[in-house]
Design a protein around this motif. Structure first.
Motif, PDB file in Angstrom:
ATOM      1  N   ASN A  62      35.433 110.526-144.169  1.00 32.02           N
ATOM      2  CA  ASN A  62      36.052 109.210-144.340  1.00 32.02           C
ATOM      3  C   ASN A  62      35.019 108.098-144.176  1.00 32.02           C
ATOM      4  O   ASN A  62      34.702 107.711-143.062  1.00 32.02           O
ATOM      5  CB  ASN A  62      37.178 109.023-143.320  1.00 32.02           C
ATOM      6  CG  ASN A  62      37.960 107.753-143.582  1.00 32.02           C
ATOM      7  OD1 ASN A  62      37.949 107.230-144.703  1.00 32.02           O
ATOM      8  ND2 ASN A  62      38.631 107.254-142.562  1.00 32.02           N
TER       9      ASN A  62
ATOM     10  N   PRO B 140      34.615 110.004-148.071  1.00 30.60           N
ATOM     11  CA  PRO B 140      34.182 111.360-148.425  1.00 30.60           C
ATOM     12  C   PRO B 140      32.767 111.342-149.003  1.00 30.60           C
ATOM     13  O   PRO B 140      32.528 110.758-150.064  1.00 30.60           O
ATOM     14  CB  PRO B 140      35.193 111.795-149.493  1.00 30.60           C
ATOM     15  CG  PRO B 140      36.282 110.776-149.496  1.00 30.60           C
ATOM     16  CD  PRO B 140      35.680 109.512-148.965  1.00 30.60           C
TER      17      PRO B 140
ATOM     18  N   GLY C  85      45.287 121.357-146.386  1.00 30.86           N
ATOM     19  CA  GLY C  85      44.154 120.711-147.040  1.00 30.86           C
ATOM     20  C   GLY C  85      42.939 121.617-147.148  1.00 30.86           C
ATOM     21  O   GLY C  85      42.000 121.327-147.892  1.00 30.86           O
TER      22      GLY C  85
ATOM     23  N   LEU D 157      41.914 110.685-152.144  1.00 30.11           N
ATOM     24  CA  LEU D 157      41.267 111.221-150.934  1.00 30.11           C
ATOM     25  C   LEU D 157      41.377 110.238-149.780  1.00 30.11           C
ATOM     26  O   LEU D 157      41.713 110.603-148.647  1.00 30.11           O
ATOM     27  CB  LEU D 157      39.785 111.516-151.207  1.00 30.11           C
ATOM     28  CG  LEU D 157      39.466 112.710-152.115  1.00 30.11           C
ATOM     29  CD1 LEU D 157      37.976 112.722-152.466  1.00 30.11           C
ATOM     30  CD2 LEU D 157      39.863 114.027-151.448  1.00 30.11           C
TER      31      LEU D 157
ATOM     32  N   MET E 109      44.796 110.060-148.085  1.00 30.94           N
ATOM     33  CA  MET E 109      45.327 111.266-147.441  1.00 30.94           C
ATOM     34  C   MET E 109      45.416 111.107-145.924  1.00 30.94           C
ATOM     35  O   MET E 109      44.665 110.352-145.322  1.00 30.94           O
ATOM     36  CB  MET E 109      44.386 112.453-147.717  1.00 30.94           C
ATOM     37  CG  MET E 109      44.570 113.087-149.068  1.00 30.94           C
ATOM     38  SD  MET E 109      43.241 114.314-149.373  1.00 30.94           S
ATOM     39  CE  MET E 109      43.744 114.854-151.032  1.00 30.94           C
TER      40      MET E 109
ATOM     41  N   ARG F 252      44.495 111.896-142.310  1.00 30.66           N
ATOM     42  CA  ARG F 252      43.131 112.079-141.823  1.00 30.66           C
ATOM     43  C   ARG F 252      42.749 113.556-141.666  1.00 30.66           C
ATOM     44  O   ARG F 252      41.675 113.993-142.088  1.00 30.66           O
ATOM     45  CB  ARG F 252      42.988 111.369-140.470  1.00 30.66           C
ATOM     46  CG  ARG F 252      41.573 111.269-139.942  1.00 30.66           C
ATOM     47  CD  ARG F 252      41.559 110.546-138.601  1.00 30.66           C
ATOM     48  NE  ARG F 252      42.280 111.319-137.595  1.00 30.66           N
ATOM     49  CZ  ARG F 252      41.720 112.278-136.843  1.00 30.66           C
ATOM     50  NH1 ARG F 252      40.447 112.575-136.979  1.00 30.66           N
ATOM     51  NH2 ARG F 252      42.440 112.946-135.952  1.00 30.66           N
TER      52      ARG F 252
ATOM     53  N   TYR G  17      44.213 116.269-143.000  1.00 31.54           N
ATOM     54  CA  TYR G  17      44.264 116.967-144.288  1.00 31.54           C
ATOM     55  C   TYR G  17      42.979 116.695-145.073  1.00 31.54           C
ATOM     56  O   TYR G  17      42.335 117.602-145.596  1.00 31.54           O
ATOM     57  CB  TYR G  17      45.491 116.469-145.075  1.00 31.54           C
ATOM     58  CG  TYR G  17      45.752 117.207-146.374  1.00 31.54           C
ATOM     59  CD1 TYR G  17      46.699 118.227-146.445  1.00 31.54           C
ATOM     60  CD2 TYR G  17      45.071 116.868-147.552  1.00 31.54           C
ATOM     61  CE1 TYR G  17      46.946 118.902-147.635  1.00 31.54           C
ATOM     62  CE2 TYR G  17      45.308 117.535-148.735  1.00 31.54           C
ATOM     63  CZ  TYR G  17      46.248 118.547-148.775  1.00 31.54           C
ATOM     64  OH  TYR G  17      46.485 119.203-149.965  1.00 31.54           O
ATOM     65  N   ARG G  18      42.584 115.412-145.112  1.00 31.74           N
ATOM     66  CA  ARG G  18      41.349 115.056-145.819  1.00 31.74           C
ATOM     67  C   ARG G  18      40.130 115.725-145.183  1.00 31.74           C
ATOM     68  O   ARG G  18      39.258 116.252-145.867  1.00 31.74           O
ATOM     69  CB  ARG G  18      41.157 113.534-145.836  1.00 31.74           C
ATOM     70  CG  ARG G  18      39.871 113.106-146.544  1.00 31.74           C
ATOM     71  CD  ARG G  18      39.694 111.587-146.514  1.00 31.74           C
ATOM     72  NE  ARG G  18      39.787 111.092-145.157  1.00 31.74           N
ATOM     73  CZ  ARG G  18      40.627 110.155-144.756  1.00 31.74           C
ATOM     74  NH1 ARG G  18      41.408 109.539-145.612  1.00 31.74           N
ATOM     75  NH2 ARG G  18      40.661 109.797-143.488  1.00 31.74           N
TER      76      ARG G  18
END
Lengths: 203, 203
Positions: free
Chosen positions: A55, A57, A170, B8, B11, B13, B15-16
């Motif tokens: 985060n 990505p 995920g 992305l 999503m 947090r 899961y991402r």
């Protein structure tokens, strides 16, 4: 047996290269696709792709010193975009062949039996035979001063993945994906799951 | 299916995190051993160890932002030395457990059932249960400005490896080594060799 730094330095160049490249164990096998401003495509195998952050990505790879033609890196500088494509069991031989030294005018796609594919208006070629593909935008090159290599960092702009590989949390079902890993410079491996462990908590 | 950058970012947090960490495929599983200037040992699992160069022999890993206590990184700064130990099938559960958040005063060695070992006067602890161990001297930390992570680069000062794992060309017999790889954040895999290919030459 103990091998010291002086012994490593005294080794035959190729022997040392094989050993040092094998030390960290199983490495991911990825094909990086790129294209020059003039439209000449390129694809090359990298085993140094590494997670940088989720985060936002981000994904990285190590670029060797630019002392000779480095087609992937030249293309990334020209266009700002590239793709990272997972190597699976059906294409590891073709993927390995991309590490041969081809002329600038020859596309490794054609020379190695891989198919370039353009998806969703993304500005770099994907590898059609790969089923897990990442579209990446160049962000920064972090210099590693001691040996003139650098870490190329990019933003994950898009992911193309078969629906059935995505698990409810995920994570990716690696057994379904049938990907390979590489050890050293020449050896390809398939894997099978031992276990998925829970999030670790101090007892 | 296509997943875009905006999707992305939107999503959940966790899961991402699972997805982005799984994208590059099989990753090496390594335990980094370190010790503070006051003698408090630490061991932590990393899946971002990456080859930096063979001559001189260099190895790197990605360090997350120092926004909280980072025991491994603090120790490396204090002493300048650390170890990288391969995770094998017998210790992957203990290795995973080191990713839990322990207090600074607790050694993950004791807490997770691993044995710290000091070899050849090297200034950082190795993991006894690992049979492929690297003693590393800190060289440089290369900042990744976009997310405040950095690439920690070290010099390979010594390697401890069973004689029988070394192949005549310097490569390592990974089937004999019985190492594991990791995908995503939680899943461990064993591997088996598909094929060792020759040095690739353009046809």
């Amino acid at each position: 047996m103990l091998i010291t730094n002086s012994e490593l330095l005294a080794m035959d160049r190729r022997y040392r290269g094989n050993l040092i490249n094998a030390l960290q164990g199983y490495k991911p096998a990825n094909l990086i696709g790129s294209i020059s401003a003039k439209g000449q495509s390129n694809v090359a195998l990298f085993s140094s792709v590494v997670h940088i952050g989720a985060n936002p990505p981000l994904i990285g790879f190590i670029q060797r010193p630019v002392t000779t033609e480095r087609h992937t890196w030249e293309n990334i500088q020209e266009t700002g975009y590239y793709t990272i494509n997972q190597v699976n069991k059906n294409i590891y031989r073709q993927a390995h062949q991309t590490s041969a030294r081809y002329n600038r005018k020859d596309s490794e796609f054609t020379a190695c039996g891989l198919t370039e594919e353009y998806l969703h208006q993304f500005k770099a070629p994907f590898v059609k035979e790969s089923l897990l593909k990442i579209g990446v935008k160049f962000i920064e090159a972090c210099p590693i001063t001691i040996n003139n290599t650098f870490l190329v960092v990019g933003s994950i702009e898009m992911v193309e993945i078969p629906d059935t590989w995505l698990l409810p949390d995920g994570d990716i079902d690696m057994d379904a994906a049938d990907l390979v890993s590489v050890s050293g410079l020449y050896t390809y491996h398939k894997a099978s799951k031992l276990e998925k462990l829970p999030y670790a908590k101090a007892k």
